[in-house]
Write a protein that holds these residues in place. Structure first.
Motif, PDB file in Angstrom:
ATOM      1  N   ALA A 208       1.114  -0.589   0.313  1.00  0.00           N
ATOM      2  CA  ALA A 208      -0.251  -0.083  -0.008  1.00  0.00           C
ATOM      3  C   ALA A 208       0.562   1.540   0.043  1.00  0.00           C
ATOM      4  N   ASP A 209       1.808   1.367   0.617  1.00  0.00           N
ATOM      5  CA  ASP A 209       2.613   2.528   1.104  1.00  0.00           C
ATOM      6  C   ASP A 209       3.432   2.428  -0.955  1.00  0.00           C
ATOM      7  N   ALA A 210       3.646   1.617  -0.673  1.00  0.00           N
ATOM      8  CA  ALA A 210       4.896   1.829  -2.069  1.00  0.00           C
ATOM      9  C   ALA A 210       4.350   2.012  -3.321  1.00  0.00           C
ATOM     10  N   GLU A 211       2.557   2.079  -3.329  1.00  0.00           N
ATOM     11  CA  GLU A 211       1.823   2.058  -4.990  1.00  0.00           C
ATOM     12  C   GLU A 211       0.760   3.162  -4.469  1.00  0.00           C
ATOM     13  N   GLU A 212       0.621   3.833  -3.152  1.00  0.00           N
ATOM     14  CA  GLU A 212       0.513   5.543  -3.121  1.00  0.00           C
ATOM     15  C   GLU A 212       1.816   6.619  -3.409  1.00  0.00           C
ATOM     16  N   ALA A 213       2.678   6.479  -3.250  1.00  0.00           N
ATOM     17  CA  ALA A 213       3.935   7.012  -3.636  1.00  0.00           C
ATOM     18  C   ALA A 213       4.391   7.019  -5.126  1.00  0.00           C
ATOM     19  N   ARG A 216       1.477   9.245  -6.601  1.00  0.00           N
ATOM     20  CA  ARG A 216       1.894  10.293  -6.191  1.00  0.00           C
ATOM     21  C   ARG A 216       2.583  11.041  -6.968  1.00  0.00           C
ATOM     22  N   TYR A 239      10.831  -3.625  -6.116  1.00  0.00           N
ATOM     23  CA  TYR A 239       9.106  -4.005  -6.399  1.00  0.00           C
ATOM     24  C   TYR A 239       8.911  -3.773  -8.044  1.00  0.00           C
ATOM     25  N   SER A 270      10.576   8.020  -6.077  1.00  0.00           N
ATOM     26  CA  SER A 270      10.223   7.405  -5.386  1.00  0.00           C
ATOM     27  C   SER A 270      10.657   5.894  -5.128  1.00  0.00           C
TER      28      SER A 270
END
Length: 454
Positions: A208-213, A216, A239, A270
């Motif tokens: 989740a955190d990587a996807e959001e980064a 963005r 990733y 990112s």
């Protein structure tokens, strides 16, 4: 040997030393806590061996059979390690409960040297926890991270065993079994968390955190691209991102490639070391009907140029009209066939369109021309200069005349106020063209270029 494998090898040697210390002391003193810690270290040995071989596999480059690399070998090793820990902790819990609920309690000897053994164990636990944690952070290794978690739980368990032995020396005979239960519970919780985390990776749960980064980073590129789809997975701290973007249908191949490169750079800024695959699509549902019709028409073989595309909504549906430029050497039959292909292509791509009107034009061939001096066309020069002065209140920035096979061509540049809209600028140019043609109909063509004030 890679740094990851050296760290794993250190863990193997440390586990062997701890098994010897704990098991020897446990058998000599009868301490279930020490024996349980020895069993725990035995599982650590198996886990360390798995990690040692897993990181060796994980660093192998991608090949034909493993096109995403071998990174998931680490997660498989960590999952196996978790399963071993669960079995060991259940065994310890069973033995501890048997001791606590029995009519008697085995005698536990607690000589000072047994406490010294625990002190040595604590030092080893601390050193290997720090080494594995640093290596895990440096290389993003799931297996080394699992080892660090393991060793930290070992340290806590060793502290509990130390406390239990001290209490036994002071008359609390059941403290050793209670310490063993604590160690087993600690190991069980850590094992469950470890297994769940690695099952998520193996099942390709979205990070989740990587996807959001990544999302963005891509959205910051707007309005150049539109994010259509983002799929992410991870393995061994790396990733993998599959990205679909939409670009304007007017964009050339080079522009689409540049947009894909921009997306790849944004994601990797990112998420360093991310493997990014970008697929480029023309904007569809949100694109203007005109742009979609233009793309469909240009996709037809032998269509060289499309212009003056207009869209009109009527009671019967959406109607499109456009001008097609085709090679001048084609027969009317051939040109008409191409026009029908264009009409069918547009209706196939835009089901909402009911009618397509095409206007056929020959593609202008390269022509020879001679640029004339002002003295050679003095009358025409003065006429054009006067018309421009009367129309816009200023002189043309540039004006020259070219003689072609079709006749005289006038090229002139108008400088208009910077705030002038494109529609108004086009209107001024068209008005001047009309005035010139009205007074000199023998002039073959008038080309007016407009530009803003500097």
């Amino acid at each position: 040997m890679t740094p990851q494998r050296r760290t794993a090898l250190f863990s193997v040697l440390a586990a062997l030393a701890l098994i010897a210390l704990k098991l020897g002391a446990g058998l000599a003193t009868g301490s279930l806590g020490l024996i349980s810690e020895a069993v725990h270290s035995g599982t650590d040995l198996i886990a360390a061996l798995l990690t040692f071989f897993a990181v060796g596999v994980a660093v192998r480059p991608a090949d034909r059979g493993h096109q995403y690399g071998h990174g998931k070998a680490e997660h498989l090793a960590a999952l196996a390690e978790g399963a071993i820990l669960v079995l060991a902790s259940l065994l310890i819990i069973w033995r501890a409960i048997m001791r606590l609920t029995g009519s008697g309690h085995p005698t536990v000897d607690t000589p000072l040297w047994s406490l010294a053994v625990i002190g040595v164990v604590l030092v080893i636990d601390v050193s290997r926890t720090i080494a594995s944690a640093r290596a895990a952070r440096t290389y993003g290794s799931a297996a080394l991270s699992a080892n660090a978690l393991h060793f930290a739980s070992d340290f806590a368990g060793s502290v509990a065993v130390l406390v239990g032995l001290v209490l036994v020396r002071n008359g609390y005979v059941k403290a050793d079994s209670i310490a063993a239960l604590f160690v087993a519970a600690l190991v069980l919780v850590a094992a469950v968390r470890l297994m769940r985390r690695n099952v998520d990776v193996l099942m390709d749960i979205v990070p989740a955190d990587a996807e959001e980064a990544a999302r963005r980073a891509i959205q910051d590129i707007r309005p150049t691209v539109e994010l259509r789809r983002l799929r992410m997975r991870q393995a061994a701290g790396r990733y993998f991102a599959d990205v679909v973007i939409g670009v304007s249908v007017d964009s050339a191949v080079g522009q689409g490639h540049a947009a894909a490169d921009a997306v790849e750079r944004a994601v990797q800024s990112s998420l360093p070391e991310a493997d990014v695959v970008v697929h480029v699509e023309p904007l569809g549902d949100r694109a203007e009907v005109r742009e979609r019709a233009l793309a469909a028409a240009l996709g037809v073989r032998r269509v060289r140029e499309v212009h003056n595309v207009s869209v009109v909504s009527t009671d019967a549906g959406t109607e499109i009209s456009l001008h097609l430029k085709l090679p001048g050497g084609l027969s009317l039959d051939e040109a008409h066939g191409i026009a029908e292909d264009v009409e069918r292509a547009i209706i196939a791509d835009l089901p909402e369109v009911s009618t397509v009107h095409t206007h056929l034009e020959p593609l202008a061939e390269d022509a020879e021309g001679t640029r004339l001096a002002a003295a050679d066309v003095a009358a025409e020069h003065d006429l054009v200069a006067r018309i421009v002065k009367e129309a816009i209140g200023a002189e043309a920035t540039d004006m020259h005349f070219v003689h072609t096979d079709d006749g005289l061509v006038v090229n002139l540049t108008l400088t208009l106020p910077a705030g002038t809209s494109l529609a108004d600028a086009h209107g001024e140019a068209s008005r001047i063209e009309e005035l010139i043609r009205r007074e000199r109909p023998e002039i073959a063509d008038v080309l007016v270029h407009t530009e803003p004030n500097a």
